[in-house]
Design an enzyme around this catalytic site. Structure first.
Site, PDB file in Angstrom:
ATOM      1  N   GLU A  50       0.845  -1.188   0.000  1.00 24.61           N
ATOM      2  CA  GLU A  50       0.000   0.000   0.000  1.00 24.61           C
ATOM      3  C   GLU A  50       0.887   1.248   0.000  1.00 24.61           C
ATOM      4  OE1 GLU A  50      -3.834   1.598   2.568  1.00 24.61           O
ATOM      5  OE2 GLU A  50      -2.222   0.568   3.644  1.00 24.61           O
ATOM      6  N   CYS A  64      -5.048  -3.505   2.908  1.00 24.75           N
ATOM      7  CA  CYS A  64      -4.755  -3.185   4.300  1.00 24.75           C
ATOM      8  C   CYS A  64      -5.923  -3.382   5.269  1.00 24.75           C
ATOM      9  CB  CYS A  64      -4.191  -1.766   4.392  1.00 24.75           C
ATOM     10  SG  CYS A  64      -3.298  -1.431   5.944  1.00 24.75           S
ATOM     11  N   LYS A  92     -10.048   0.813  -2.381  1.00 24.86           N
ATOM     12  CA  LYS A  92     -10.134   0.357  -0.995  1.00 24.86           C
ATOM     13  C   LYS A  92     -11.515   0.647  -0.400  1.00 24.86           C
ATOM     14  CE  LYS A  92      -7.461   0.857   3.329  1.00 24.86           C
ATOM     15  NZ  LYS A  92      -6.316   1.578   3.937  1.00 24.86           N
TER      16      LYS A  92
END
Length: 281
Positions: A40, A157, A115
């Site tokens: 990321e 993440c 995301k």
């Protein structure tokens, strides 16, 4: 399929980050990797993401395409800030999307995932408070992509903490779940391996966590320990807390065997409500 996770400590200098990443990609290819995954915020960690999205992101996306084409590999850019949504609509300033881009060996963009879950949390470290929703607009869709004979489930993440997302990706055919990350040193030490192994066991997928590492600034540090977990929950490969390249294998017969012996995907029962005698207590 042989794959690689690239782990390093990115900062605000885009060119220095890309130089580091390029050297690690070459190392991964030399090790036989077919799929290479960057963490990321691989091109810029910290600084003005909106400015990068508006005045330099083309350089980064072109770099991804060139690396994939010249090295003849699948290359996943863990996340980078984009000022437009997948349909081309602009993201209202000052926010951007945290987008993960999969580039094929021919240098063409094959998939984009934005995301879904944003890290708004209190962490007992020098930073103390994290509020990604101030800088990022959340995505709104699942994304899977075909990488040779395997289906890749894309996530980033904080998505790792949401088992329903992993289950949905598996239900859409994923064999390998990939989590490019910048997990903090504190939360990583507590939960990183636990969560990676849990997602593997729950889904019968291989799970690859690709983390940043080291001290990004006085207040921010990432945990490292990039890790490949097999569908039985066994750690197949891991790094420590220093920059490096993790190499591992994803085996079709291992996926099929675990799912045959423990077919949790056929046993799922979704409960839509509580009985009245429980609800009223």
């Amino acid at each position: 399929m042989r794959l690689a996770a690239i782990q390093y400590c990115a900062g605000a200098d885009v060119q220095e980050n890309l130089r580091e990443a390029g050297a690690r990609i070459a190392e991964a290819v030399e090790g036989g990797a077919r799929l290479v995954v960057l963490p990321e915020n691989f091109a810029c960690y910290g600084g003005d993401y909106r400015a990068l999205a508006g005045h330099g992101i083309e350089t980064v996306t072109e770099w991804l395409a060139t690396q994939a084409r010249e090295q003849a590999v699948w290359l996943l850019g863990g996340s980078l800030p984009l000022a437009v949504r997948p349909d081309g609509e602009p993201v209202p300033a000052p926010r951007v999307r945290a987008a993960s881009l999969l580039v094929g060996p021919d240098g063409t963009l094959r998939a984009r995932y934005d995301k879904l879950h944003l890290f708004d949390a209190l962490v007992p470290d020098a930073q103390g408070s994290y509020c990604e929703s101030r800088q990022f607009e959340p995505g709104d869709r699942l994304v899977t992509a075909q990488v040779d004979q395997f289906t890749l489930g894309m996530a980033v993440c904080y998505d790792l903490r949401f088992p329903s997302l992993a289950r949905a990706l598996a239900d859409h055919g994923s064999d390998l779940l990939v989590y490019p990350s910048a997990f903090t040193a504190v939360t990583g030490a507590a939960h990183w391996e636990l969560l990676l192994r849990a997602r593997a066991v729950e889904t019968g997928c291989y799970v690859l966590g690709v983390n940043q590492c080291g001290q990004h600034s006085e207040r921010r540090a990432s945990y490292g320990h990039s890790m490949l977990v097999d569908p039985w929950g066994r750690v197949q490969a891991t790094l420590a807390d220093r920059p490096g390249v993790l190499l591992g294998e994803v085996l079709r017969n291992e996926i099929d065997d675990v799912r045959h012996r423990l077919p949790v995907h056929t046993h799922q029962r979704l409960l839509t409500g509580l009985p009245d005698d429980i609800r009223d207590n």
